[in-house]
Each structure stands twice: as C-alpha cells, then as structure tokens.
Design an enzyme around this catalytic site. Structure first.
Site, mmCIF file in Angstrom:
data_model
loop_
_atom_site.group_PDB
_atom_site.id
_atom_site.type_symbol
_atom_site.label_atom_id
_atom_site.label_comp_id
_atom_site.label_asym_id
_atom_site.label_seq_id
_atom_site.Cartn_x
_atom_site.Cartn_y
_atom_site.Cartn_z
ATOM 1 C CB SER A 148 -33.408 10.727 29.840
ATOM 2 O OG SER A 148 -32.206 10.009 29.704
ATOM 3 C CB SER A 149 -36.504 14.206 30.046
ATOM 4 O OG SER A 149 -37.413 15.260 29.926
#
Ligand code: NAG
Length: 309
Positions: A148-149
């Site tokens: 994520s991210s």
C-alpha cells in the site's frame, strides 16, 4: 461539560472507529504474531524480515511479500491486512518486511534501490525472496508481492528490477516505477512532491523504457500486475494510476479492451488490458488514500484461490 450534540458526535466517532477495527481484524481481534528472521542474506539497507508461516504450511508453499506504507512496519501491516489469517486457511507464507529508515518508507528514489542488485532496499527484498525459496522450500513460481502507498511504489519497482523473481503483483495507491527517481527521499514529507502530485507525465514508451532499463536485456515473462487507486486520493494523485497504466500496458504491449463498472464492488471500475491475464487496473470512485486492501482480489489474482471461491 459536553452538550448532547458533542456526546452524540463522540458516540458516532467511537462506533466508526470500532467498525474500522472490525473491518481490519475480522478474524478475532489480534493478528497472528510474526516471527523475526535474522541472517537471511545480504542486507545492505538494514531491513527487517518478519514472517508468518502457518502450522499447516504447504509442502512447496506460495509466498506473499506484503509491503507497508510510510511510517509503517511489517507488524503494523500485519495488523492492517488479513494475509496471515488467510495463510492459515490456504497454507501459504507471508513475509512482512520492514524498512527501518526513520520515515518507514521504502526507498524508491535512490540509484542504489532503483538498480538491480544495487545495494538498496530492493536488493534486501530480493535476497529475502531467495531466502524463502531455500529456507522454506517455497515454490519459486509462486512468489507474489503487494503493498500500500509506499509499498505499492516499491511493488512497481520490484517487478521492474526482478521480473524473474515474481509471478504476480497487486498494489494499492502507488506510482509508476522510476517516478521518484532522483528525489532526495521517498518520504511524503521530504521527497520532491512532483511525482505524488501526479506531475511527472511521460509517454508509455518513456515509462516502459525505465522498466526495461531496470533489468536490461530481460526477455522473459513478466509478473502479472493488478493496480488500484482512489479518485479522491489527496496524498498520491489519481493521475499516477494513469501513469502506471501507460507504463505497464506499454511494457506488456496491450491496450484497454473493456471497462467494468462496479467491479469488484460498487464505485470501483475495473479496466481490462489485453485479455485481462497480464495487467488490470481499478479506479475506485471517491476513495482516498489508500484504497482498502482487498485480500480476496489479491488471492484470486495470484491464483491462490479461484474466482468462484
Ligand atoms: C494499441 O493502440 C495503439 C494506438 O491505437 C496501436 O497503435 C497499437 O497497435 C495497439 N496495440 C495492440 C496490441 O493492439
């Protein structure tokens, strides 16, 4: 002290928070504990390796590398995702590595980390892959990466540098491989903001060339990739989904063939490229940073569960 209204706001906030917790820990409160592994190989950037190996691990297990967001860690990402609990059910291994850098971001900016075996975070992660294959008899054809991210940014980097090591990838709310190249850091606080703002615009050919240059001469099959991004993301612009699409559709040499609204859920649009087996993108309408991890989608994409499950 508190008015009726503020008490009600407080009650709603607590209810929302606990819903959030229920959503994040659906298998009974506390995520299964990770084991810290040492001496897993050359570790030039001081990463930590933590592993979840279920009791009923498969003979030659699949492995999911799950990469945290900035200010995160493997332990935090274990609490944020359900891969460990799902490993109990399906017999795969989960590796939750940690960047111990002060910002807890993955290095997707330095020359070392953007070079194959260049001595950065990417080298350490590649060495963890080699270790799980030798130490846990993992299936080399079933090594997967997600994140994520910052973890999604690193996923784009890992499948570019090491297409030979990974069978498939998914990720949530990141940027194309090479987007932060040359930035003073990979942290949202001190990096060059142009990439996260979606202001690094290149042609598909230019983005693809960056991928080719990351593993020069590589001619084999590439990891299949599914990438998700929210249209209301104000940390990493939705424009970076468009740039990832240009990069990977060009690398795979495929164009968009269909769009499926409300797939896999209301408000998400699935964008299919080619025959849909190599590259798929999802635009999540009104969703911010980051798109919630959809483990079911990941496991289907990796082929650990079939779509009917
Ligand atoms: C994709 O679209 C471009 C532009 O229309 C075209 O030149 C190219 O041949 C297409 N590629 C494939 C694989 O269909």
């Amino acid at each position: 002290m508190f008015s009726q209204v503020s008490l009600r706001v407080l009650a709603v906030a607590i209810a929302l928070l606990s819903q959030e917790c229920v959503a994040q820990f659906p298998f009974g409160g506390i995520p299964p504990p990770l084991r810290t592994v040492t001496n897993w190989g050359d570790n030039p950037s001081n990463l930590q390796m933590q592993v979840y190996k279920p009791r009923n691990v498969a003979k030659s297990p699949a492995v999911i590398f799950a990469l945290h967001f900035c200010f995160g860690s493997g332990a935090i990402y274990n609490a944020f995702t359900k891969y460990s609990s799902l490993a109990d059910k399906h017999g795969f291994i989960v590796v939750y590595p940690s960047s111990l850098d002060e910002t807890g971001c993955w290095d997707v900016a330095s020359k070392a980390s953007l070079t194959r075996n260049g001595g950065g975070d990417s080298t350490g992660l590649a060495n963890m892959v080699k270790f799980v294959i030798s130490e846990y008899n993992a299936d080399p054809a079933e090594i997967f990466v997600t994140g994520s991210s910052s973890g999604c940014m690193m996923t784009n980097v890992m499948i570019s540098l090491y297409p030979d090591l990974f069978a498939a990838a998914t990720c949530y709310s990141g940027v194309p491989a090479g987007c932060l190249a040359g930035s003073p850091s990979s942290s949202p606080i001190s990096s060059d903001p142009a990439c996260a703002n979606g202001d690094i615009i290149k042609t598909g050919e230019q983005w693809a060339q960056i991928v080719y240059n990351m593993d020069p001469g590589y001619n084999g099959r590439r990891p299949k990739f599914a990438t998700l991004h929210g249209t209301a993301d104000n940390v990493v612009s939705i424009k970076d989904l468009g740039e990832q699409i240009k990069q990977w559709s060009t690398v795979f040499g495929i164009n968009k063939t269909s769009e499926h609204p409300n797939t896999p859920q209301k408000g998400y649009t699935q964008l299919i490229y080619g025959d849909g087996t190599q590259f798929v993108a999802y635009s999540a309408d009104g969703v911010g940073h980051t798109v919630p991890v959809n483990e079911n989608l990941d496991l289907e994409w990796f082929g650990i569960i079939n779509s009917a499950a």
